[in-house]
Design a protein around this motif. Structure first.
Motif, mmCIF file in Angstrom:
data_model
loop_
_atom_site.group_PDB
_atom_site.id
_atom_site.type_symbol
_atom_site.label_atom_id
_atom_site.label_comp_id
_atom_site.label_asym_id
_atom_site.label_seq_id
_atom_site.Cartn_x
_atom_site.Cartn_y
_atom_site.Cartn_z
ATOM 1 N N MET A 1 123.886 -46.710 -4.654
ATOM 2 C CA MET A 1 122.848 -47.000 -3.678
ATOM 3 C C MET A 1 123.320 -48.164 -2.806
ATOM 4 O O MET A 1 123.891 -49.125 -3.305
ATOM 5 C CB MET A 1 121.540 -47.354 -4.396
ATOM 6 N N ARG A 2 123.017 -48.030 -1.531
ATOM 7 C CA ARG A 2 123.396 -49.093 -0.596
ATOM 8 C C ARG A 2 122.647 -50.389 -0.902
ATOM 9 O O ARG A 2 121.553 -50.367 -1.476
ATOM 10 C CB ARG A 2 123.075 -48.675 0.833
ATOM 11 N N LYS A 3 123.250 -51.489 -0.527
ATOM 12 C CA LYS A 3 122.686 -52.809 -0.805
ATOM 13 C C LYS A 3 121.299 -52.986 -0.166
ATOM 14 O O LYS A 3 120.376 -53.501 -0.803
ATOM 15 C CB LYS A 3 123.644 -53.876 -0.292
ATOM 16 N N ASP A 4 121.133 -52.551 1.065
ATOM 17 C CA ASP A 4 119.838 -52.705 1.735
ATOM 18 C C ASP A 4 118.775 -51.799 1.116
ATOM 19 O O ASP A 4 117.605 -52.177 1.022
ATOM 20 C CB ASP A 4 119.943 -52.473 3.237
ATOM 21 N N ALA A 5 119.179 -50.633 0.649
ATOM 22 C CA ALA A 5 118.234 -49.737 -0.028
ATOM 23 C C ALA A 5 117.809 -50.326 -1.366
ATOM 24 O O ALA A 5 116.643 -50.237 -1.757
ATOM 25 C CB ALA A 5 118.855 -48.359 -0.217
ATOM 26 N N LYS A 6 118.746 -50.932 -2.074
ATOM 27 C CA LYS A 6 118.445 -51.588 -3.360
ATOM 28 C C LYS A 6 117.460 -52.740 -3.143
ATOM 29 O O LYS A 6 116.514 -52.919 -3.915
ATOM 30 C CB LYS A 6 119.746 -52.074 -3.992
ATOM 31 N N LYS A 7 117.682 -53.504 -2.081
ATOM 32 C CA LYS A 7 116.784 -54.619 -1.761
ATOM 33 C C LYS A 7 115.376 -54.093 -1.455
ATOM 34 O O LYS A 7 114.380 -54.663 -1.906
ATOM 35 C CB LYS A 7 117.336 -55.402 -0.568
ATOM 36 N N TYR A 8 115.298 -52.998 -0.714
ATOM 37 C CA TYR A 8 114.013 -52.379 -0.404
ATOM 38 C C TYR A 8 113.323 -51.911 -1.688
ATOM 39 O O TYR A 8 112.141 -52.160 -1.897
ATOM 40 C CB TYR A 8 114.235 -51.197 0.552
ATOM 41 N N MET A 9 114.086 -51.246 -2.557
ATOM 42 C CA MET A 9 113.531 -50.763 -3.820
ATOM 43 C C MET A 9 112.996 -51.930 -4.650
ATOM 44 O O MET A 9 111.903 -51.850 -5.220
ATOM 45 C CB MET A 9 114.592 -50.001 -4.616
ATOM 46 N N LEU A 36 110.544 -41.856 -4.125
ATOM 47 C CA LEU A 36 111.140 -42.946 -3.372
ATOM 48 C C LEU A 36 112.602 -43.162 -3.732
ATOM 49 O O LEU A 36 113.430 -43.398 -2.852
ATOM 50 C CB LEU A 36 110.336 -44.237 -3.589
ATOM 51 N N TYR A 37 112.916 -43.060 -4.993
ATOM 52 C CA TYR A 37 114.294 -43.283 -5.426
ATOM 53 C C TYR A 37 115.235 -42.261 -4.781
ATOM 54 O O TYR A 37 116.266 -42.635 -4.221
ATOM 55 C CB TYR A 37 114.385 -43.233 -6.953
ATOM 56 N N ASP A 38 114.877 -41.001 -4.848
ATOM 57 C CA ASP A 38 115.705 -39.962 -4.218
ATOM 58 C C ASP A 38 115.780 -40.150 -2.710
ATOM 59 O O ASP A 38 116.819 -39.929 -2.097
ATOM 60 C CB ASP A 38 115.158 -38.566 -4.531
ATOM 61 N N SER A 39 114.688 -40.545 -2.128
ATOM 62 C CA SER A 39 114.651 -40.775 -0.694
ATOM 63 C C SER A 39 115.580 -41.925 -0.295
ATOM 64 O O SER A 39 116.275 -41.849 0.718
ATOM 65 C CB SER A 39 113.217 -41.076 -0.261
ATOM 66 N N LEU A 40 115.609 -42.975 -1.101
ATOM 67 C CA LEU A 40 116.504 -44.096 -0.818
ATOM 68 C C LEU A 40 117.973 -43.700 -0.980
ATOM 69 O O LEU A 40 118.839 -44.210 -0.276
ATOM 70 C CB LEU A 40 116.174 -45.289 -1.714
ATOM 71 N N LEU A 41 118.250 -42.792 -1.894
ATOM 72 C CA LEU A 41 119.620 -42.319 -2.075
ATOM 73 C C LEU A 41 120.064 -41.404 -0.941
ATOM 74 O O LEU A 41 121.181 -41.520 -0.441
ATOM 75 C CB LEU A 41 119.763 -41.579 -3.409
ATOM 76 N N LYS A 42 119.189 -40.492 -0.542
ATOM 77 C CA LYS A 42 119.566 -39.456 0.424
ATOM 78 C C LYS A 42 119.274 -39.811 1.878
ATOM 79 O O LYS A 42 119.983 -39.373 2.777
ATOM 80 C CB LYS A 42 118.853 -38.151 0.078
#
Length: 71
Positions: A1-9, A36-42
């Motif tokens: 997962m990208r760093k910005d997506a991880k921060k959002y999560m 949300l998790y799948d959405s942040l990945l894809k």
């Protein structure tokens, strides 16, 4: 997962913790099982621009209605 997506999560997790009085571990598990998790990945570019509190509410509502995905 990208760093910005991880921060959002993590922000969504913290919102669930504070708004719904859940533990951080519980909240993390909810998010991991949610859409949300799948959405942040894809679709991380689109997802990280969504409102954090709204997504936290959606994840929690899915949890309380029994709609979370099974792992």
């Amino acid at each position: 997962m990208r760093k910005d997506a991880k921060k959002y999560m993590n922000s969504v997790i913290q919102t669930i913790v504070s708004k719904y009085n859940m533990s951080e571990i519980e909240s993390y598990r909810l998010v991991k099982k949610s859409f949300l998790y799948d959405s942040l990945l894809k679709f991380s570019d689109e997802t990280i621009h969504d409102d954090i509190e709204t997504n936290a509410d959606f994840v929690y509502e899915d949890y309380t209605s029994g709609n979370l995905m099974e792992m």
